[in-house]
Design a protein around this motif. Structure first.
Motif, PDB file in Angstrom:
ATOM      1  N   ASP A   1      16.442   7.700  23.466  1.00  0.00           N
ATOM      2  CA  ASP A   1      17.164   7.809  22.147  1.00  0.00           C
ATOM      3  C   ASP A   1      18.221   9.033  21.847  1.00  0.00           C
ATOM      4  O   ASP A   1      19.115   8.877  20.945  1.00  0.00           O
ATOM      5  CB  ASP A   1      16.199   7.721  20.891  1.00  0.00           C
ATOM      6  N   LYS A   2      17.820  10.078  22.828  1.00  0.00           N
ATOM      7  CA  LYS A   2      18.962  11.316  22.762  1.00  0.00           C
ATOM      8  C   LYS A   2      19.687  11.332  24.044  1.00  0.00           C
ATOM      9  O   LYS A   2      20.348  12.505  24.377  1.00  0.00           O
ATOM     10  CB  LYS A   2      18.035  12.440  22.389  1.00  0.00           C
ATOM     11  N   LEU A   3      19.766  10.149  24.714  1.00  0.00           N
ATOM     12  CA  LEU A   3      20.653  10.251  25.774  1.00  0.00           C
ATOM     13  C   LEU A   3      20.163  11.150  26.931  1.00  0.00           C
ATOM     14  O   LEU A   3      20.934  11.862  27.713  1.00  0.00           O
ATOM     15  CB  LEU A   3      22.114  10.386  25.625  1.00  0.00           C
ATOM     16  N   ASN A   4      18.826  11.467  26.862  1.00  0.00           N
ATOM     17  CA  ASN A   4      18.159  12.146  27.859  1.00  0.00           C
ATOM     18  C   ASN A   4      18.629  13.770  27.840  1.00  0.00           C
ATOM     19  O   ASN A   4      18.722  14.478  28.898  1.00  0.00           O
ATOM     20  CB  ASN A   4      18.057  11.821  29.307  1.00  0.00           C
ATOM     21  N   ALA A   5      19.160  14.109  26.754  1.00  0.00           N
ATOM     22  CA  ALA A   5      19.550  15.575  26.390  1.00  0.00           C
ATOM     23  C   ALA A   5      18.378  16.511  26.488  1.00  0.00           C
ATOM     24  O   ALA A   5      17.137  15.964  26.005  1.00  0.00           O
ATOM     25  CB  ALA A   5      20.188  15.798  25.132  1.00  0.00           C
TER      26      ALA A   5
ATOM     27  N   ALA B   1      24.316  20.467  31.418  1.00  0.00           N
ATOM     28  CA  ALA B   1      23.291  20.760  32.045  1.00  0.00           C
ATOM     29  C   ALA B   1      22.925  19.785  33.162  1.00  0.00           C
ATOM     30  O   ALA B   1      22.406  19.941  34.263  1.00  0.00           O
ATOM     31  CB  ALA B   1      21.818  21.119  31.164  1.00  0.00           C
ATOM     32  N   GLY B   2      22.954  18.642  32.839  1.00  0.00           N
ATOM     33  CA  GLY B   2      22.884  17.360  33.691  1.00  0.00           C
ATOM     34  C   GLY B   2      24.033  17.506  34.822  1.00  0.00           C
ATOM     35  O   GLY B   2      23.273  17.492  35.879  1.00  0.00           O
ATOM     36  N   ALA B   3      25.179  17.865  34.732  1.00  0.00           N
ATOM     37  CA  ALA B   3      26.125  18.006  35.845  1.00  0.00           C
ATOM     38  C   ALA B   3      25.604  19.211  36.366  1.00  0.00           C
ATOM     39  O   ALA B   3      25.702  19.171  37.839  1.00  0.00           O
ATOM     40  CB  ALA B   3      27.516  18.357  35.155  1.00  0.00           C
TER      41      ALA B   3
ATOM     42  N   GLY C   1      23.216  16.473  28.871  1.00  0.00           N
ATOM     43  CA  GLY C   1      23.223  17.625  28.761  1.00  0.00           C
ATOM     44  C   GLY C   1      22.377  18.554  27.867  1.00  0.00           C
ATOM     45  O   GLY C   1      21.341  17.994  27.688  1.00  0.00           O
ATOM     46  N   MET C   2      22.536  19.603  27.310  1.00  0.00           N
ATOM     47  CA  MET C   2      21.685  20.350  26.617  1.00  0.00           C
ATOM     48  C   MET C   2      21.544  19.552  25.201  1.00  0.00           C
ATOM     49  O   MET C   2      22.847  19.219  24.736  1.00  0.00           O
ATOM     50  CB  MET C   2      21.830  21.624  26.518  1.00  0.00           C
ATOM     51  N   ASP C   3      20.725  19.487  24.463  1.00  0.00           N
ATOM     52  CA  ASP C   3      20.465  19.049  23.230  1.00  0.00           C
ATOM     53  C   ASP C   3      21.564  19.578  22.425  1.00  0.00           C
ATOM     54  O   ASP C   3      21.826  20.987  22.197  1.00  0.00           O
ATOM     55  CB  ASP C   3      19.156  19.046  22.313  1.00  0.00           C
ATOM     56  N   THR C   4      22.273  18.914  21.375  1.00  0.00           N
ATOM     57  CA  THR C   4      23.270  19.627  20.719  1.00  0.00           C
ATOM     58  C   THR C   4      22.830  20.535  19.636  1.00  0.00           C
ATOM     59  O   THR C   4      23.662  21.470  19.162  1.00  0.00           O
ATOM     60  CB  THR C   4      24.605  18.510  20.340  1.00  0.00           C
ATOM     61  N   GLU C   5      21.720  20.247  19.038  1.00  0.00           N
ATOM     62  CA  GLU C   5      21.252  20.887  18.052  1.00  0.00           C
ATOM     63  C   GLU C   5      20.909  22.249  18.599  1.00  0.00           C
ATOM     64  O   GLU C   5      20.667  23.354  17.970  1.00  0.00           O
ATOM     65  CB  GLU C   5      19.956  20.392  17.497  1.00  0.00           C
ATOM     66  N   ILE C   6      20.631  22.500  19.937  1.00  0.00           N
ATOM     67  CA  ILE C   6      20.437  23.581  20.755  1.00  0.00           C
ATOM     68  C   ILE C   6      21.604  24.443  20.851  1.00  0.00           C
ATOM     69  O   ILE C   6      21.729  25.558  20.446  1.00  0.00           O
ATOM     70  CB  ILE C   6      19.480  23.534  21.809  1.00  0.00           C
ATOM     71  N   VAL C   7      22.617  23.726  21.522  1.00  0.00           N
ATOM     72  CA  VAL C   7      23.926  24.581  21.841  1.00  0.00           C
ATOM     73  C   VAL C   7      24.732  24.766  20.609  1.00  0.00           C
ATOM     74  O   VAL C   7      25.629  25.911  20.660  1.00  0.00           O
ATOM     75  CB  VAL C   7      24.791  23.854  22.798  1.00  0.00           C
ATOM     76  N   SER C   8      24.479  24.387  19.561  1.00  0.00           N
ATOM     77  CA  SER C   8      25.426  24.445  18.278  1.00  0.00           C
ATOM     78  C   SER C   8      24.731  25.157  17.326  1.00  0.00           C
ATOM     79  O   SER C   8      25.338  25.728  16.374  1.00  0.00           O
ATOM     80  CB  SER C   8      25.708  23.062  17.628  1.00  0.00           C
ATOM     81  N   GLY C   9      23.576  25.568  17.474  1.00  0.00           N
ATOM     82  CA  GLY C   9      22.704  26.292  16.678  1.00  0.00           C
ATOM     83  C   GLY C   9      22.255  27.729  17.263  1.00  0.00           C
ATOM     84  O   GLY C   9      23.149  28.352  17.884  1.00  0.00           O
TER      85      GLY C   9
END
Length: 219
Positions: free
Chosen positions: A26-30, A111-113, A66-74
């Motif tokens: 549901d979060k594109l495996n972030a 992070a996936g890459a 990649g990394m969850d955007t809530e983490i990288v944006s926060g």
């Protein structure tokens, strides 16, 4: 040492293959702290299993966004151990004494890459996106900056890291970032096939070659 599946990391084990499936579709495996910890536990558990093949994949249409955007944006400071744990995951994948393949369906981003840079084999789907957009979040990825020039050369590494723009699968293959590009429904089978081919050889020799590929020789 053994480890069981968790809600966010599903494990499927046979005698000679471990499939590690990111399970946050549901979060594109972030990646979030729980998923990263699950990966850390899974790869730590098999760190001494010489010759064991591993396939990394993801539930749903995207392997890892990649990394969850809530983490990288926060505020990264809210997760004091996250960076260190993720770096250990990269290292555990890179030094695993057996072949590791990642089945990149839909996207390997951020992070996936970077995880894919630690794998022996990278299979991308024909519709996959490959990108390391950390610069867009004011993040300088030391891991990517260290690994990419050896794979693609300094010019292409600079392009990928300084622009953060995505590239298509065929360009990824031409740069050496992907082993193969196949239809989306064949990605996991192709990854398993590559790992199985290596499994025909002596596990000790495979482990030694992986160590040498990672700079383990003096000369």
């Amino acid at each position: 040492m053994s480890v069981d599946s968790t809600d966010l990391v599903e494990l499927d084990r046979t005698d000679d293959l471990l499939e590690v499936r990111l399970n946050r579709p549901d979060k594109l495996n972030a990646l979030n702290p729980e998923l990263i910890e699950g990966l850390h536990e899974a790869f730590t558990a098999v760190a001494d299993e010489r010759g064991l093949g591993i396939v990394i994949t993801g539930a749903g249409r995207v392997t890892c966004a990649g990394m969850d955007t809530e983490i990288v944006s926060g505020d990264y400071g809210e997760y004091p151990d996250l960076h260190a744990t993720l770096q250990e995951v990269y290292q555990l994948i890179e030094t695993h004494p057996g072949p590791v393949a990642i089945a990149g369906r839909g996207a390997l981003v951020g992070a996936g890459a970077i995880i894919s840079l630690s794998c022996e084999f990278v299979v991308l789907s024909e519709d996959a996106t490959f990108a390391i957009p950390e610069v867009k979040y004011d993040i300088a990825s030391a891991r990517a900056a260290d690994r990419l020039p050896d794979v693609v050369g300094p010019r292409a590494a600079a392009e990928l890291l300084l622009t953060g723009e995505e590239i298509d699968p065929e360009r990824a293959r031409s740069l050496g970032l992907a082993t193969d590009v196949v239809p989306s429904d064949a990605v996991e089978d192709r990854a398993r096939e590559l790992v199985a081919t290596v499994g025909d050889h002596d596990p000790e020799t495979i482990a030694e070659l992986i160590e040498l590929l990672n700079g383990g020789a003096d000369t």
